[in-house]
Design a protein around this motif. Structure first.
Motif, PDB file in Angstrom:
ATOM      1  N   GLY A   1       3.750   7.687   6.543  1.00 41.90           N
ATOM      2  CA  GLY A   1       2.524   7.777   5.736  1.00 41.90           C
ATOM      3  C   GLY A   1       1.979   6.342   5.366  1.00 41.90           C
ATOM      4  N   GLU A   2       2.904   5.275   4.947  1.00 47.28           N
ATOM      5  CA  GLU A   2       2.596   4.080   4.556  1.00 47.28           C
ATOM      6  C   GLU A   2       2.497   3.198   5.950  1.00 47.28           C
ATOM      7  N   GLN A   3       3.219   3.666   6.736  1.00 51.72           N
ATOM      8  CA  GLN A   3       3.095   2.760   8.116  1.00 51.72           C
ATOM      9  C   GLN A   3       1.576   2.876   8.621  1.00 51.72           C
TER      10      GLN A   3
ATOM     11  N   VAL B   1       0.843  -1.001  -0.110  1.00 54.44           N
ATOM     12  CA  VAL B   1      -0.008  -0.054   0.081  1.00 54.44           C
ATOM     13  C   VAL B   1       0.855   1.339  -0.150  1.00 54.44           C
ATOM     14  N   SER B   2       0.417   2.326  -0.610  1.00 51.07           N
ATOM     15  CA  SER B   2       0.892   3.639  -0.683  1.00 51.07           C
ATOM     16  C   SER B   2       0.328   4.330   0.661  1.00 51.07           C
ATOM     17  N   ALA B   3       0.663   5.579   0.957  1.00 53.79           N
ATOM     18  CA  ALA B   3       0.150   6.516   1.930  1.00 53.79           C
ATOM     19  C   ALA B   3      -1.068   6.986   1.271  1.00 53.79           C
ATOM     20  N   MET B   4      -1.966   7.568   2.205  1.00 48.45           N
ATOM     21  CA  MET B   4      -3.083   8.419   1.625  1.00 48.45           C
ATOM     22  C   MET B   4      -2.701   9.394   0.605  1.00 48.45           C
TER      23      MET B   4
ATOM     24  N   GLY C   1      12.149   6.655  -3.219  1.00 51.15           N
ATOM     25  CA  GLY C   1      11.775   7.869  -4.523  1.00 51.15           C
ATOM     26  C   GLY C   1      10.336   8.113  -4.584  1.00 51.15           C
ATOM     27  N   ARG C   2      10.091   9.184  -5.010  1.00 48.13           N
ATOM     28  CA  ARG C   2       8.496   9.297  -5.274  1.00 48.13           C
ATOM     29  C   ARG C   2       7.817   8.415  -5.973  1.00 48.13           C
ATOM     30  N   GLY C   3       6.667   7.616  -5.693  1.00 45.19           N
ATOM     31  CA  GLY C   3       6.018   6.562  -6.560  1.00 45.19           C
ATOM     32  C   GLY C   3       6.718   5.449  -6.307  1.00 45.19           C
ATOM     33  N   GLY C   4       7.611   5.108  -5.371  1.00 48.54           N
ATOM     34  CA  GLY C   4       8.243   4.063  -4.876  1.00 48.54           C
ATOM     35  C   GLY C   4       7.616   2.812  -4.598  1.00 48.54           C
ATOM     36  N   SER C   5       6.222   2.717  -4.244  1.00 50.97           N
ATOM     37  CA  SER C   5       5.452   1.855  -3.955  1.00 50.97           C
ATOM     38  C   SER C   5       5.328   0.783  -5.028  1.00 50.97           C
ATOM     39  N   ASP C   6       5.420   1.106  -6.283  1.00 50.76           N
ATOM     40  CA  ASP C   6       5.287   0.319  -7.296  1.00 50.76           C
ATOM     41  C   ASP C   6       6.490  -0.678  -7.406  1.00 50.76           C
ATOM     42  N   THR C   7       7.575  -0.088  -7.058  1.00 49.97           N
ATOM     43  CA  THR C   7       8.919  -0.851  -7.075  1.00 49.97           C
ATOM     44  C   THR C   7       8.740  -1.732  -5.971  1.00 49.97           C
TER      45      THR C   7
ATOM     46  N   GLU D   1      -0.533  12.598   1.413  1.00 50.11           N
ATOM     47  CA  GLU D   1       0.182  12.407   2.697  1.00 50.11           C
ATOM     48  C   GLU D   1       1.666  12.719   2.533  1.00 50.11           C
ATOM     49  N   THR D   2       2.298  12.132   1.545  1.00 49.09           N
ATOM     50  CA  THR D   2       3.577  12.198   1.484  1.00 49.09           C
ATOM     51  C   THR D   2       3.906  13.600   1.174  1.00 49.09           C
ATOM     52  N   ASP D   3       3.436  14.422   0.229  1.00 50.12           N
ATOM     53  CA  ASP D   3       3.516  15.770  -0.039  1.00 50.12           C
ATOM     54  C   ASP D   3       3.453  16.544   1.308  1.00 50.12           C
TER      55      ASP D   3
ATOM     56  N   GLY E   1       4.354   0.093   1.197  1.00 52.42           N
ATOM     57  CA  GLY E   1       5.343   0.320  -0.069  1.00 52.42           C
ATOM     58  C   GLY E   1       6.311   1.446   0.321  1.00 52.42           C
ATOM     59  N   PHE E   2       7.255   1.751  -0.647  1.00 49.17           N
ATOM     60  CA  PHE E   2       8.154   3.030  -0.542  1.00 49.17           C
ATOM     61  C   PHE E   2       9.314   2.943   0.632  1.00 49.17           C
ATOM     62  N   GLN E   3       9.137   1.979   1.520  1.00 48.62           N
ATOM     63  CA  GLN E   3      10.115   1.988   2.828  1.00 48.62           C
ATOM     64  C   GLN E   3      10.890   0.454   2.689  1.00 48.62           C
TER      65      GLN E   3
HETATM   66  N1  ASP Z   1       3.642   7.692  -1.002  1.00 46.88           N
HETATM   67  C1  ASP Z   1       4.691   7.772  -1.938  1.00 46.88           C
HETATM   68  C2  ASP Z   1       4.622   8.764  -2.850  1.00 46.88           C
HETATM   69  O1  ASP Z   1       3.954   9.654  -2.910  1.00 46.88           O
HETATM   70  C3  ASP Z   1       5.223   6.366  -2.425  1.00 46.88           C
HETATM   71  C4  ASP Z   1       4.046   6.036  -3.462  1.00 46.88           C
HETATM   72  O2  ASP Z   1       2.962   6.377  -3.244  1.00 46.88           O
HETATM   73  O3  ASP Z   1       4.332   5.201  -4.353  1.00 46.88           O
HETATM   74  O4  ASP Z   1       5.523   9.209  -3.545  1.00 46.88           O
END
Ligand code: ASP
Ligand code: ADP
Ligand code: MG
Length: 426
Positions: free
Chosen positions: A73-75, A40-43, A149-155, A46-48, A135-137
């Motif tokens: 955020g992901e926790q 999962v990603s953060a809401m 890195g941003r968008g890292g939950s995909d990875t 939230e990361t911003d 994700g992300f962590q």
């Molecule tokens: N929460 C992180 C972001 O906004 C990671 C993700 O959503 O993939 O970049």
């Protein structure tokens, strides 16, 4: 029975109501007899918000402490999803990055996954427990929290899928697949049934943020089957097992789909835009061997990625202008570094411009078809859009233009290559 990794992005996780919808989708897969891990990603937003807190606390923040803050955020969402699944009668637990562990290397804030021990996770999944993973962590060699890195939950999702040898990694997001271009910009964008790893990698790297670039590279390397699909579906929607979204496939699989008539062969598969770059012009640089190395050496040492580069035709008196782009986030640092080296480089003025956008057209069909670039230049010229720089690769042509013309350029090109919904192939 299959082993599946399901990943849900920020919009899908934004609030307890949406998390309940996600929990229902997960429960459905588990109830079908599948082993399930969820990333999962953060809401959304939230990361911003967390990044801004770091900036307010200390503009020159320590990246290691930044990671401690932004990983939180992901926790929250992983715990909330585990709780919601439990409330639906499912056996579920969260596994934080340091608990699995997700081992990462390289810099904080842009860490790379090095290894994930899939053993504990696999045992839990085999025992019928749903694993929920933020994700992300990850965690560094010295035990500190890292982020990818941003968008890292995909990875994270693709890395988990590789570690547990999942049959499929389903990336649930707020659009129902990968489109010929961002469907939020072009209403006539078409959903692609399949796209090759190579094309997706290129599209992601030039701004199609639907998948993080690294996740595609990792999926390609590890042979992970990735599907992009929507989490905003009704009860009567086609189940994910029937592949209603976009599958990322190898070139061989794509050829089979084309032969079967399930995909059309296009010269251009997709168009992406990126407004996150900035342009730097150094005027009157000495036109002699080694001059360019003086410019790019300090930037490389500071891990600043330079993208497009143009060295203009030399002026009189053995001087030339050099133009290039860097990520906007690194512009201030790049400027400071170059000013610092002004005497070594020997430039006259340093001019910057953040109001630019990079527009790219991507397609494996370009390999065997000439004329893709000239179609682009002509279509843009016909609408009076000026091209400031050009780069190409085997399957991509990118141009730099004024940021205000981004949407117009994407639409014009989408039409020029015959990608608009209901159009015939180009
Ligand atoms: N929460 C992180 C972001 O906004 C990671 C993700 O959503 O993939 O970049
Ligand atoms: P998530 O929070 O689920 O990770 P993202 O916002 O990172 O979602 O990515 C999904 C967004 O990517 C979509 O809302 C869409 O605006 C954008 N996007 C850009 N290019 C494309 C494309 N070619 N196909 C689909 N979506 C795209
Ligand atoms: Mg994303």
């Amino acid at each position: 029975m299959a082993r599946i990794v399901m990943k849900f992005g920020g919009t899908s996780m934004a609030g307890t109501e949406r998390i309940r919808r996600v929990a229902n989708l997960v429960r459905k897969q588990a109830a079908g007899g599948n082993q399930v891990a969820v990333v999962v990603s953060a809401m959304a937003g939230e990361t911003d918000r967390l990044v801004n807190f770091c900036r307010e606390a200390n503009p020159l923040y320590d990246p290691a402490e930044y990671d401690v803050v932004v990983a939180s955020g992901e926790q929250v969402t992983s715990g909330l999803l585990a709780l919601t699944l439990q409330s639906l009668g499912c056996d579920a637990r969260s596994w934080l990055g340091w608990q699995l562990p997700v081992r990462t290397i390289e810099a904080h804030a842009k860490a790379r996954v090095e290894a994930i021990d899939g053993e504990a996770l696999t045992s839990a999944m085999e025992a019928g427990q749903i694993a929920v993973i933020p994700g992300f962590q990850g965690v560094s060699e010295d035990g500190r929290i890292t982020t990818m890195g941003r968008g890292g939950s995909d990875t994270s999702a693709v890395a988990i899928a590789a570690a547990v040898q999942a049959d499929r990694c389903d990336i649930y997001t707020d659009v129902d697949g990968v489109y010929t271009t961002d469907p939020r910009i072009v209403a006539k964008a078409r959903k692609l049934k399949a796209v090759t790893y190579e094309e997706m990698l290129e599209l992601a790297s030039v701004g199609a943020k639907v998948l993080q670039t690294r996740s595609v590279g990792l999926a390609m390397k590890e042979g992970v089957r990735v599907q992009v699909l929507s989490s905003f579906v009704g009860d009567d929607a086609i189940p994910a097992d029937e592949l209603p979204g976009t599958m990322i496939v190898s070139e061989e699989e794509m050829n089979i789909l084309v032969e079967k008539g399930e995909m059309e062969r296009q010269h251009v598969t997709g168009i992406a835009h990126d407004k996150n770059e900035a342009k730097i012009i150094l005027t009157r640089v000495p036109d002699k061997p080694g001059a360019v190395a003086h410019i790019f050496d300090p930037l490389a040492k500071a891990a600043i990625n330079v993208d497009m580069i143009i060295q203009n035709v030399g002026r009189d008196k053995g001087e030339t202008d050099v133009t290039f782009t860097v990520p906007q986030a690194d512009l201030a640092r790049a400027q400071a570094l170059l000013e610092d080296k002004r005497d070594d480089i020997g430039f006259n003025r340093l001019i910057t411009d953040s109001k630019i956008a990079k527009i790219s057209v991507v397609g494996v069909g370009m390999k065997s078809h000439a004329g893709v670039a000239s179609t682009m230049f002509k279509a843009l010229a016909d609408r009076g859009i000026n091209i400031q720089a050009i780069t190409t690769s085997e399957i991509k042509v990118s141009v730099l233009i004024d940021e205000d013309e981004t949407e117009l350029a994407v639409r014009v090109l989408h039409t020029a290559y015959g990608l608009d919904a209901n159009d015939e192939a180009a």
